[in-house]
Design a protein around this motif. Structure first.
Motif, PDB file in Angstrom:
ATOM      1  N   SER A  37       0.819  -1.217   0.000  1.00  0.00           N
ATOM      2  CA  SER A  37       0.000   0.000   0.000  1.00  0.00           C
ATOM      3  C   SER A  37       0.851   1.264   0.000  1.00  0.00           C
ATOM      4  O   SER A  37       0.488   2.264  -0.611  1.00  0.00           O
ATOM      5  CB  SER A  37      -0.923  -0.003   1.224  1.00  0.00           C
TER       6      SER A  37
ATOM      7  N   ASN B 197      -0.755  -2.600  -7.802  1.00  0.00           N
ATOM      8  CA  ASN B 197      -1.712  -2.693  -6.708  1.00  0.00           C
ATOM      9  C   ASN B 197      -3.122  -2.598  -7.275  1.00  0.00           C
ATOM     10  O   ASN B 197      -3.364  -1.814  -8.200  1.00  0.00           O
ATOM     11  CB  ASN B 197      -1.466  -1.575  -5.686  1.00  0.00           C
TER      12      ASN B 197
ATOM     13  N   ASP C 162      -5.652  -1.432  -5.704  1.00  0.00           N
ATOM     14  CA  ASP C 162      -6.310  -0.251  -5.161  1.00  0.00           C
ATOM     15  C   ASP C 162      -5.740   1.001  -5.823  1.00  0.00           C
ATOM     16  O   ASP C 162      -4.597   1.388  -5.579  1.00  0.00           O
ATOM     17  CB  ASP C 162      -6.090  -0.171  -3.648  1.00  0.00           C
ATOM     18  N   PRO C 163      -6.518   1.679  -6.668  1.00  0.00           N
ATOM     19  CA  PRO C 163      -5.991   2.863  -7.369  1.00  0.00           C
ATOM     20  C   PRO C 163      -5.672   4.020  -6.425  1.00  0.00           C
ATOM     21  O   PRO C 163      -4.960   4.952  -6.804  1.00  0.00           O
ATOM     22  CB  PRO C 163      -7.129   3.237  -8.325  1.00  0.00           C
ATOM     23  N   GLU C 164      -6.182   3.967  -5.189  1.00  0.00           N
ATOM     24  CA  GLU C 164      -5.932   5.034  -4.217  1.00  0.00           C
ATOM     25  C   GLU C 164      -4.765   4.709  -3.281  1.00  0.00           C
ATOM     26  O   GLU C 164      -4.506   5.461  -2.337  1.00  0.00           O
ATOM     27  CB  GLU C 164      -7.197   5.276  -3.372  1.00  0.00           C
ATOM     28  N   ALA C 165      -4.068   3.629  -3.528  1.00  0.00           N
ATOM     29  CA  ALA C 165      -2.955   3.241  -2.650  1.00  0.00           C
ATOM     30  C   ALA C 165      -1.882   4.335  -2.637  1.00  0.00           C
ATOM     31  O   ALA C 165      -1.493   4.837  -3.699  1.00  0.00           O
ATOM     32  CB  ALA C 165      -2.351   1.923  -3.118  1.00  0.00           C
ATOM     33  N   PRO C 166      -1.396   4.727  -1.470  1.00  0.00           N
ATOM     34  CA  PRO C 166      -0.390   5.799  -1.362  1.00  0.00           C
ATOM     35  C   PRO C 166       0.886   5.520  -2.156  1.00  0.00           C
ATOM     36  O   PRO C 166       1.588   6.463  -2.531  1.00  0.00           O
ATOM     37  CB  PRO C 166      -0.095   5.848   0.142  1.00  0.00           C
TER      38      PRO C 166
ATOM     39  N   PHE D  54       1.258   4.783  -5.110  1.00  0.00           N
ATOM     40  CA  PHE D  54       1.213   5.375  -6.455  1.00  0.00           C
ATOM     41  C   PHE D  54       1.684   6.833  -6.457  1.00  0.00           C
ATOM     42  O   PHE D  54       2.116   7.338  -7.492  1.00  0.00           O
ATOM     43  CB  PHE D  54      -0.199   5.262  -7.037  1.00  0.00           C
ATOM     44  N   ASP D  55       1.574   7.505  -5.314  1.00  0.00           N
ATOM     45  CA  ASP D  55       2.053   8.885  -5.233  1.00  0.00           C
ATOM     46  C   ASP D  55       3.572   8.950  -5.306  1.00  0.00           C
ATOM     47  O   ASP D  55       4.147   9.969  -5.701  1.00  0.00           O
ATOM     48  CB  ASP D  55       1.584   9.531  -3.923  1.00  0.00           C
TER      49      ASP D  55
ATOM     50  N   VAL E 255      -2.571  -0.581 -12.060  1.00  0.00           N
ATOM     51  CA  VAL E 255      -3.698  -0.941 -11.209  1.00  0.00           C
ATOM     52  C   VAL E 255      -4.268  -2.257 -11.723  1.00  0.00           C
ATOM     53  O   VAL E 255      -4.695  -2.356 -12.881  1.00  0.00           O
ATOM     54  CB  VAL E 255      -4.786   0.153 -11.223  1.00  0.00           C
TER      55      VAL E 255
END
Length: 318
Positions: A267, A286, A288-292, A294-295, A302
């Motif tokens: 994550s 991952n 989950d497209p909102e997983a931290p 990715f930042d 995804v």
């Protein structure tokens, strides 16, 4: 004190650790800037045959501390030998790798000689006749510039963070006295996982997290093998008992700086990012497209890692 530069190398089973060549390359750069010599210290038993390798990376002199008492690393034996060399050679600057061994030794050297210490450095330079370093702080959120001063200045460099440059030095090998002295620590036994690449020295790392779902890391192991890389894990995966602690990447595990870091099912917790944020390229997989994560990632996919990773591995094998 003289202006000589001393690099303390590290070898295991008569093979130099990669960070030793990084330290020698940086030592040569600093020595050239200060117009002084570069001395390498090699410690162990039966190491005279490999000591000359330090000359390929700019060492003018190579001191070989060869003794059966130094066959395996013990803090006090190595520290006593290094202390004797420092008293004799009187170096202005000491450089070594920030490995487990290097961190142990550098802090003790600084304490014994009341020396300035910069730990986990990712770059070194000179400011006048003194050393300056950059090192990550606060989990990699800040890069601090540190100026050292004093008669002795010690820098421990982060493995895999600096360029290895061949620069032929005179490389004259000198066998020195090994005053091990009285030691409280005694070596009992060593257990090694053969054929396993050291995480901190790997150019490519493929790590798995809670998203792996179980201890079956075979898809990650196959991808790592195809990339000639190492397998890592997040704290969550280690806490679940899926991987040993030696594989853990993060603030409470190992800090790594590979050319490519692939995070699979991770994550992106703050403590994990602190251990891999200095990677040159970060790729994340991952669902989950909102997983931290990715930042932080340069590239992200995804989707289901159990579908994506085998497809990547198959293409690489082609």
């Amino acid at each position: 004190m003289s202006e000589n530069i001393l690099v303390i190398t590290e070898q295991r089973d008569k093979i130099f650790r990669k960070v030793s060549f990084e330290a020698l390359s940086e030592g040569r750069k600093i020595a050239d800037a200060l117009k002084t010599g570069l001395t390498a210290l090699v410690i162990g038993h039966g190491i005279e045959s490999i000591a000359g390798e330090a000359g390929k990376y700019g060492a003018d002199r190579i001191l070989a501390a060869d003794s059966p008492a130094l066959e395996e690393y013990t803090t006090d034996a190595f520290l006593n030998v290094i202390s004797s060399v420092i008293k004799t050679e009187k170096p202005k600057i000491i450089i070594l790798g920030a490995s487990f061994q290097g961190k142990d030794l550098s802090a003790r050297i600084a304490a014994r000689f009341n020396a300035a210490l910069a730990m986990d450095c990712i770059s070194l330079k000179t400011e006048g006749e003194n050393l300056a370093a950059a090192r990550p702080m606060y989990g990699g959120k800040v890069i601090a510039d540190i100026a050292l001063s004093g008669d002795i200045q010690v820098a421990a460099i982060r493995p895999n963070s600096m360029e290895i440059r061949e620069s032929q030095g005179a490389g004259a090998v000198e066998k020195i006295e090994t005053a091990v002295g009285e030691t409280a620590v005694k070596f009992i036994e060593k257990k090694l996982e053969t054929g396993k690449m050291e995480l901190t020295e790997a150019d490519v790392i493929v790590s798995g997290g809670r998203g792996m779902g179980s201890a079956d890391f075979s898809v990650i192991e196959e991808l790592a093998a195809a990339l000639n890389g190492a397998v890592g894990a997040s704290r969550s995966a280690v806490d679940e008992g899926w991987r040993p602690h030696s594989d853990q990447v993060g603030q409470t595990g190992k800090v790594v700086s590979p050319n490519l870091y692939i995070a699979c099912g991770i994550s992106g917790a703050i403590q994990h990012l602190a251990g891999m944020s200095s990677s040159k390229i970060i790729a994340a997989i991952n669902k989950d497209p909102e997983a931290p994560i990715f930042d932080k990632a340069d590239y992200g996919i995804v989707g289901d890692l159990f579908e994506i990773i085998p497809a990547i591995t198959q293409e690489l094998k082609k």
